[in-house]
Write an enzyme that holds these catalytic residues in place. Structure first.
Site, PDB file in Angstrom:
ATOM      1  N   HIS A 147     -19.756  44.298  45.916  1.00 33.21           N
ATOM      2  CA  HIS A 147     -18.739  44.553  46.078  1.00 33.21           C
ATOM      3  C   HIS A 147     -17.344  43.812  46.401  1.00 33.21           C
ATOM      4  CE1 HIS A 147     -14.894  46.762  44.889  1.00 33.21           C
ATOM      5  NE2 HIS A 147     -15.412  46.581  43.258  1.00 33.21           N
ATOM      6  N   HIS A 193      -8.517  39.668  46.982  1.00 35.09           N
ATOM      7  CA  HIS A 193      -8.000  40.718  46.377  1.00 35.09           C
ATOM      8  C   HIS A 193      -6.834  41.162  46.088  1.00 35.09           C
ATOM      9  CE1 HIS A 193      -9.466  45.820  45.599  1.00 35.09           C
ATOM     10  NE2 HIS A 193      -9.569  45.173  44.438  1.00 35.09           N
TER      11      HIS A 193
END
Length: 602
Positions: A147, A193
């Protein structure tokens, strides 16, 4: 034991290891003397040696082969394999090598036999080779999945780097996630991110690193999951970049989609892209930087099951968006769409159960957060299992895990989720489980799902982990002894004034009624603890059970110290007396620390 001298100075304590004793000098005033115990064979090892040598003092190659086949239940062991074992043992213990024809004349003493049993590379608890059937379709396997694979630390402010991706691939991870965003000038693609303080890395660096390291650990396919926040022009750039860098490694379905996933074996040395096919360009309606992967309704911890059930009542077939046919106008970035091997379908708001129940001809991937999965499994577990018999289900950590922690993966595996996406850059018990799970099958990153998750009964019902299953097998575990800490740790690491006080904890993690834990007694002041204790675990769903082992050092005045851990799928356990290597908190194997254990199934 060889005699040697070692001095360790730690503030007011010095330790002298001399001959067969440890001397701990306290406050510079007096000594404490502790005898170093010799790691001799347990009674079960001695008994096996005498039995298979017919009471003799030496074990021949034929007798060792008989021991391996009968006692260790290793039906694949051969005469050649036994000769190879003996070669290794004599080379390590006696520092000389014998030719093949000479090996037949070599015999094991009891000490040689015990030495062999305690070598995890020669007598480990699991098969070190790929041994699962790899000819089934992709969705028949659990897939080692990361992830936010580019992050080096926390989810808010750490660096994004291709080195994190390389590390994951070298550890056997097969699923890599990249979040794609425009750079500040909107003319190139970077990975970060989104909407955080994480520093970006260029997509081209990530792609090049993936190509160079994709198949270092495993030849089986790498799946790159793209979280796409790009406009059509940048999507086209991603397509050009992927074709240029990956070339023939890319798997692209001829029809643009797959009705059924290909077999894992046929996908060897292939790279697959997975994302939602791009929406058709709607001109002024398109928002710059909009994600092409809308989410389900974000249920908070305060939501009730009644809200979930109310959602179900409002569902219709139109609640599912088929992104191959949405919108009007010219299709954006057709090259990009053509490269997508695994299409990610999404549900609109309030339609998760409907999506799980829809009969979709094309194989898809669905993503849920850990929280969404937990809620869904509490209400319609069978629908999730049935969905995963045709499609891929990816489960990822909830957004509040800003420290890059992870969730317990068992609930996802129990319901057939193939891609349980983990933050690989941290450590913790959940990550230990993930590491241990995927050490199985030769560490290739793919584990064949048990038959019970891929089948239906005569009534058409699928596996339901909540049913009161009867006990189907009993696992018996003996923890004989441990060794190696004195070689891998300083003599004052655990206790400043004396040798360590070790004990072992054993956990079964799996179906609710299978989950339990036990522990050995504490062995005081001993670097080579000897327990010889047996534990019994009745199992209802052994196919999905994990055996987690942790050694701790008892501390009377503080938290017990960590002494090593491992996690092994119960279905992968080799029978018999085995050497079980232990790992540190980050999942790195200790050089010397290991346990001698025995596994039996009844």
């Amino acid at each position: 034991m060889d005699k040697y001298y070692r001095y360790i100075i730690a503030d007011h304590v010095s330790v002298v290891q001399m001959g067969s004793y440890n001397y701990y000098k306290m406050f510079g005033c007096f000594n404490r003397k502790f005898k170093i115990s010799e790691s001799g064979p347990p009674p079960d090892v001695r008994e096996a040696f005498w039995r298979y040598t017919a009471g003799g003092g030496q074990m021949t190659a034929d007798q060792l082969l008989k021991f391996m086949v009968q006692h260790q239940e290793d039906s694949n062991c051969t005469a050649v394999g036994v000769e190879d074992i003996m070669q290794h043992v004599f080379h390590r213990r006696h520092h000389h090598h014998h030719h093949h024809q000479e090996t037949k004349n070599l015999n094991f003493t009891l000490e040689d036999f015990f030495y062999f049993l305690f070598q995890d590379d020669l007598n480990g608890p699991i098969n070190p080779q790929v041994h699962h059937d790899m000819t089934a379709p992709l969705h028949h396997y659990f897939i080692y999945t990361g992830h936010n694979s580019y992050l080096t630390g926390n989810q808010l402010s750490s660096d994004c780097s291709e080195t994190a991706i390389v590390r994951a691939l070298e550890n056997g991870v097969r699923g890599i996630e990249l979040d794609l965003w425009p750079n500040s000038s909107k003319d190139n693609v970077q990975v970060l991110h989104g909407r955080t303080l994480t520093t970006p890395v260029t997509l081209i660096k990530c792609f090049k690193s993936i190509k160079e390291h994709a198949f270092v650990k495993s030849p089986y396919p790498v799946i790159i999951t793209l979280e796409d926040h790009l406009n059509p022009e940048l999507q086209a750039r991603v397509a050009e970049m992927a074709i240029r860098i990956f070339g023939d490694l890319l798997y692209c379905p001829e029809s643009g989609y797959v009705e059924d996933f290909p077999t894992v074996e046929s996908l060897k040395h292939k790279i697959m892209l997975s994302t939602k096919p791009p929406k058709e360009y709607l001109g002024s309606n398109h928002e710059e930087g909009e994600t092409s992967s809308p989410k389900y309704k974000d249920y908070s911890d305060d939501d009730t099951e009644a809200e979930f059930e109310a959602d179900d009542k409002q569902e219709s077939d139109s609640d599912y968006e088929d992104y191959d046919n949405c919108g009007r106008g010219n299709v954006a970035a057709p090259e990009y769409k053509r490269l997508i091997a695994i299409h990610a379908g999404n549900a609109k708001k309030k339609s998760l159960r409907q999506v799980l129940r829809l009969r979709i001809d094309r194989a898809r991937r669905l993503s849920l957060s850990e929280h969404e999965l937990k809620r869904a499994t509490s209400l319609y577990a069978s629908d999730i299992v049935r969905f995963t018999q045709k499609h891929l289900l990816r489960v990822y950590p909830k957004g509040t895990r800003v420290t890059s922690s992870n969730f317990c993966p068992i609930i996802a595996w129990m319901h057939g989720a193939q891609m349980v996406a983990f933050n690989m850059q941290g450590y913790g018990k959940a990550l230990w489980m993930m590491h241990g799970f995927f050490r199985a099958n030769g560490g290739c990153g793919y584990l064949k799902k048990p038959h019970l998750l891929m089948s239906k009964n005569s009534m058409g019902d699928v596996f339901n982990p909540k049913l009161p299953w009867p006990v189907r097998v009993t696992l018996k575990v003996i923890v004989y002894m441990g060794d190696g800490w004195r070689l891998d740790f300083s003599h004052t690491h655990f206790d400043t004034y004396s040798p360590p006080d070790f004990y072992t904890k054993i956990y079964i993690i799996g179906a609710p009624l299978d989950t339990t834990e036990s522990k050995t007694r504490i062995i005081e002041d001993d670097w080579a603890p000897y327990w010889d204790q047996e534990f019994t675990f009745p199992l209802r769903v052994p196919e999905l059970a994990l055996l987690r082992i942790e050694v701790r050092e008892y501390d009377r005045s503080d938290k017990d110290d960590f002494g090593g851990q491992t996690c092994i799928p119960v279905s992968e356990l080799r029978r018999g007396i085995r050497a079980v290597p232990l790992y540190d908190k980050k999942g790195r194997k200790f050089k010397s620390v290991r346990l001698l254990m025995r596994f039996r199934f009844e």
